[in-house]
Design a protein around this motif. Structure first.
Motif, PDB file in Angstrom:
ATOM      1  N   ASN A  61      -9.029  -2.013  -0.157  1.00 28.04           N
ATOM      2  CA  ASN A  61      -8.286  -0.999  -0.888  1.00 28.04           C
ATOM      3  C   ASN A  61      -8.540  -1.215  -2.378  1.00 28.04           C
ATOM      4  O   ASN A  61      -8.316  -2.320  -2.892  1.00 28.04           O
ATOM      5  N   MET A  62      -9.024  -0.178  -3.050  1.00 24.26           N
ATOM      6  CA  MET A  62      -9.298  -0.310  -4.475  1.00 24.26           C
ATOM      7  C   MET A  62      -8.023  -0.679  -5.247  1.00 24.26           C
ATOM      8  O   MET A  62      -6.953  -0.139  -4.983  1.00 24.26           O
ATOM      9  N   HIS A  63      -8.178  -1.619  -6.171  1.00 24.96           N
ATOM     10  CA  HIS A  63      -7.113  -2.127  -7.049  1.00 24.96           C
ATOM     11  C   HIS A  63      -6.127  -3.031  -6.315  1.00 24.96           C
ATOM     12  O   HIS A  63      -5.108  -3.430  -6.881  1.00 24.96           O
ATOM     13  N   ASP A  64      -6.441  -3.356  -5.055  1.00 22.92           N
ATOM     14  CA  ASP A  64      -5.708  -4.434  -4.388  1.00 22.92           C
ATOM     15  C   ASP A  64      -6.225  -5.758  -4.961  1.00 22.92           C
ATOM     16  O   ASP A  64      -7.200  -5.775  -5.718  1.00 22.92           O
ATOM     17  N   HIS A  65      -5.585  -6.850  -4.593  1.00 21.23           N
ATOM     18  CA  HIS A  65      -5.951  -8.141  -5.174  1.00 21.23           C
ATOM     19  C   HIS A  65      -6.617  -9.055  -4.148  1.00 21.23           C
ATOM     20  O   HIS A  65      -6.504  -8.853  -2.933  1.00 21.23           O
ATOM     21  N   LEU A  66      -7.314 -10.055  -4.653  1.00 18.19           N
ATOM     22  CA  LEU A  66      -7.765 -11.201  -3.867  1.00 18.19           C
ATOM     23  C   LEU A  66      -7.166 -12.426  -4.534  1.00 18.19           C
ATOM     24  O   LEU A  66      -7.380 -12.657  -5.734  1.00 18.19           O
ATOM     25  N   CYS A  67      -6.396 -13.177  -3.793  1.00 13.71           N
ATOM     26  CA  CYS A  67      -5.780 -14.408  -4.305  1.00 13.71           C
ATOM     27  C   CYS A  67      -4.904 -14.196  -5.533  1.00 13.71           C
ATOM     28  O   CYS A  67      -4.741 -15.101  -6.346  1.00 13.71           O
ATOM     29  N   TYR A  68      -4.339 -13.014  -5.694  1.00 16.72           N
ATOM     30  CA  TYR A  68      -3.450 -12.716  -6.821  1.00 16.72           C
ATOM     31  C   TYR A  68      -4.123 -13.021  -8.170  1.00 16.72           C
ATOM     32  O   TYR A  68      -3.473 -13.351  -9.148  1.00 16.72           O
ATOM     33  N   ARG A  69      -5.453 -12.862  -8.164  1.00 14.27           N
ATOM     34  CA  ARG A  69      -6.235 -13.131  -9.382  1.00 14.27           C
ATOM     35  C   ARG A  69      -7.303 -12.061  -9.609  1.00 14.27           C
ATOM     36  O   ARG A  69      -7.479 -11.599 -10.736  1.00 14.27           O
ATOM     37  N   TYR A  70      -7.984 -11.675  -8.555  1.00 18.90           N
ATOM     38  CA  TYR A  70      -9.103 -10.739  -8.679  1.00 18.90           C
ATOM     39  C   TYR A  70      -8.670  -9.334  -8.257  1.00 18.90           C
ATOM     40  O   TYR A  70      -8.137  -9.152  -7.164  1.00 18.90           O
ATOM     41  N   GLU A  71      -8.912  -8.355  -9.114  1.00 15.55           N
ATOM     42  CA  GLU A  71      -8.594  -6.957  -8.815  1.00 15.55           C
ATOM     43  C   GLU A  71      -9.848  -6.246  -8.317  1.00 15.55           C
ATOM     44  O   GLU A  71     -10.869  -6.200  -9.020  1.00 15.55           O
ATOM     45  N   ILE A  72      -9.797  -5.675  -7.121  1.00 20.22           N
ATOM     46  CA  ILE A  72     -10.939  -4.976  -6.543  1.00 20.22           C
ATOM     47  C   ILE A  72     -11.146  -3.653  -7.276  1.00 20.22           C
ATOM     48  O   ILE A  72     -10.238  -2.818  -7.327  1.00 20.22           O
ATOM     49  N   THR A  73     -12.344  -3.458  -7.838  1.00 21.01           N
ATOM     50  CA  THR A  73     -12.615  -2.227  -8.594  1.00 21.01           C
ATOM     51  C   THR A  73     -13.732  -1.380  -7.998  1.00 21.01           C
ATOM     52  O   THR A  73     -13.846  -0.198  -8.316  1.00 21.01           O
ATOM     53  N   ASP A  74     -14.579  -1.971  -7.139  1.00 17.70           N
ATOM     54  CA  ASP A  74     -15.679  -1.189  -6.571  1.00 17.70           C
ATOM     55  C   ASP A  74     -16.265  -1.919  -5.372  1.00 17.70           C
ATOM     56  O   ASP A  74     -16.166  -3.150  -5.271  1.00 17.70           O
ATOM     57  N   LEU A  75     -16.880  -1.163  -4.452  1.00 21.82           N
ATOM     58  CA  LEU A  75     -17.626  -1.733  -3.336  1.00 21.82           C
ATOM     59  C   LEU A  75     -19.097  -1.710  -3.723  1.00 21.82           C
ATOM     60  O   LEU A  75     -19.682  -0.644  -3.917  1.00 21.82           O
ATOM     61  N   LEU A  76     -19.716  -2.883  -3.850  1.00 22.62           N
ATOM     62  CA  LEU A  76     -21.111  -2.971  -4.275  1.00 22.62           C
ATOM     63  C   LEU A  76     -22.089  -2.891  -3.113  1.00 22.62           C
ATOM     64  O   LEU A  76     -23.233  -2.484  -3.280  1.00 22.62           O
ATOM     65  N   GLY A  77     -21.648  -3.298  -1.933  1.00 23.09           N
ATOM     66  CA  GLY A  77     -22.548  -3.268  -0.786  1.00 23.09           C
ATOM     67  C   GLY A  77     -21.904  -3.890   0.428  1.00 23.09           C
ATOM     68  O   GLY A  77     -20.842  -4.517   0.352  1.00 23.09           O
ATOM     69  N   LYS A  78     -22.553  -3.696   1.575  1.00 22.47           N
ATOM     70  CA  LYS A  78     -22.043  -4.290   2.813  1.00 22.47           C
ATOM     71  C   LYS A  78     -23.226  -4.579   3.723  1.00 22.47           C
ATOM     72  O   LYS A  78     -24.304  -4.000   3.591  1.00 22.47           O
ATOM     73  N   GLY A  79     -23.023  -5.491   4.644  1.00 27.51           N
ATOM     74  CA  GLY A  79     -24.078  -5.862   5.580  1.00 27.51           C
ATOM     75  C   GLY A  79     -23.492  -6.554   6.787  1.00 27.51           C
ATOM     76  O   GLY A  79     -22.267  -6.549   6.993  1.00 27.51           O
ATOM     77  N   SER A  80     -24.343  -7.175   7.574  1.00 28.16           N
ATOM     78  CA  SER A  80     -23.868  -7.850   8.784  1.00 28.16           C
ATOM     79  C   SER A  80     -22.940  -9.004   8.443  1.00 28.16           C
ATOM     80  O   SER A  80     -22.054  -9.353   9.219  1.00 28.16           O
TER      81      SER A  80
END
Length: 400
Positions: A61-80
């Motif tokens: 989810n955009m603008h959700d957090h990872l570890c209450y430190r990193y704010e997600i701003t974009d999906l750069l890519g995905k793979g296996s």
């Protein structure tokens, strides 16, 4: 702030799972808005308490957090392996790329190998001189191993595409090549095989400069600790991997030869539809491998008959590729003998005769002065001067 202060101030913005999660952290730098988070409860164990999809990928989810430190701003890519996100680090104020590994045992095990190699790369190159991506952090978040890297610009495939697949000047290609050799030199010093060198895994460090970095060590291994037999992306896959021979660090030099050809022409050198045609593409230019190499191949019956003759199978368009029917210079459409020789020495059938990174550094094409005219071919919309790139206007959006 401290977790207890965060709970007091932002309790209404936290889902039930987060209220139990926050106290486990020493500091809180960022809490995502209430409407930007994946709601979950500790009691719901299915799909990682609701944070994962059926595949084991973390639900983004955009603008959700990872570890209450990193704010997600974009999906750069995905793979296996999982997904790569662009995130704002609220501790440092800088953007990073974070690779979130799928919540599956086999992907987690390989990612631990990647983390170890990335840690070693930092210790082997403390001053960041060898053109390999830098890991800035690694951590666990909701049962996912996450790896944070410096944020880079576009990859070389995107760069080729931005130039309408017309290729680049030899001056620019030589500058890229020297940096790739620099990276491979460090890896070879420490017996590391990258295993997936391709244009998509070589990134510009800055939008308008020719400095590059090698990324994605997710398939990498030590030469003494090889895990997989099925490695490398097909267009850049070495013949020893296709044929089931023992492979070594020289497979990365094969990939380099393929990459250089693509940077010059704009298109893959060996564009096989499958492994049978991939080998046929190679033989079309490089001829049939010597019998002693075929004998070492555990998969030779797939590609050769009992007499050692290649099995020529038509592709989906009905085309059969005839061995040794084209020269490398013809395929490259290049009259610069030094460049053709450099690529040819990367593409020797025999891995033991293939050029090494250190030998490549002293090849006459690399040593040749960048001020000398090395080709009458124009750069088609990309100018190289003092290491600066000027992108075509149609590709401006890729340089943000």
């Amino acid at each position: 702030m401290k977790p207890r202060h965060a709970l007091e101030a932002f309790s209404s913005q936290l889902c039930p799972y987060e209220r139990e999660e926050v106290p486990k952290y020493s500091k809180v730098y960022y809490i995502s808005p209430k409407d930007r988070k994946q709601y979950a409860t500790p009691e719901k164990a299915e799909f990682n308490h609701g944070y994962d999809d059926e595949r084991g990928d973390y639900i983004i989810n955009m603008h959700d957090h990872l570890c209450y430190r990193y704010e997600i701003t974009d999906l750069l890519g995905k793979g296996s392996f999982g997904q790569v996100l662009k995130c704002l680090d609220h501790k440092t104020g800088e953007y990073v790329a974070i690779k979130i590994i799928r919540n599956k045992k086999r992907f987690h095990a390989q990612a631990l190998v990647e983390v170890k190699i990335l840690q070693d790369l930092v210790s082997w190159d403390p001053e960041d001189r060898y053109n390999n991506v830098r890991m800035t952090d690694h951590f666990y978040f909701r049962n996912h191993l996450c790896i944070a890297f410096e944020c880079l610009s576009m990859n070389l495939y995107e760069f080729i595409k931005s130039n309408n697949f017309r290729g680049f000047s030899l001056a620019l290609i030589r500058r890229f090549t020297a940096q790739i050799l620099n990276s491979l030199s460090l890896l070879h010093q420490h017996n590391v095989i990258h295993c997936d060198l391709k244009p998509e895994n070589i990134l510009l460090k800055y939008p308008n400069r020719s400095t590059i970095k090698i990324i994605d060590f997710g398939s990498s291994c030590l030469q003494t600790e090889k895990v997989y037999t099925y490695i490398q992306s097909r267009f850049y896959r070495s013949p020893e991997v296709i044929l089931g021979m023992t492979y070594s660090m020289t497979i990365d030099m094969w990939s380099l030869g393929c990459i250089l050809a693509e940077l010059y022409t704009g298109y893959p050198l060996f564009p096989g539809e499958n492994e049978q045609e991939q080998l046929a593409c190679i033989m079309e230019v490089q001829g049939v491998p010597k019998p002693y190499l075929v004998e070492k191949s555990t998969r030779r019956k797939l590609f050769f008959d009992s007499y050692g003759n290649p099995r020529l199978v038509p592709n989906s368009r009905g085309k059969k590729r005839k061995p040794n029917s084209k020269t490398l210079a013809q395929v490259l459409r290049c009259n610069d003998q030094l460049f053709v020789d450099f690529v040819s020495r990367c593409l020797d059938w025999d891995p033991e005769k293939r050029m090494t990174p250190d030998e490549g550094m002293f090849h006459e094409w690399i040593q040749e002065s960048s001020h000398k005219s090395v080709s009458n071919r124009q750069s088609f919309g990309t100018r190289y001067s003092e290491g600066t790139l000027t992108p075509p206007s149609s590709a401006a959006k890729l340089y943000r």
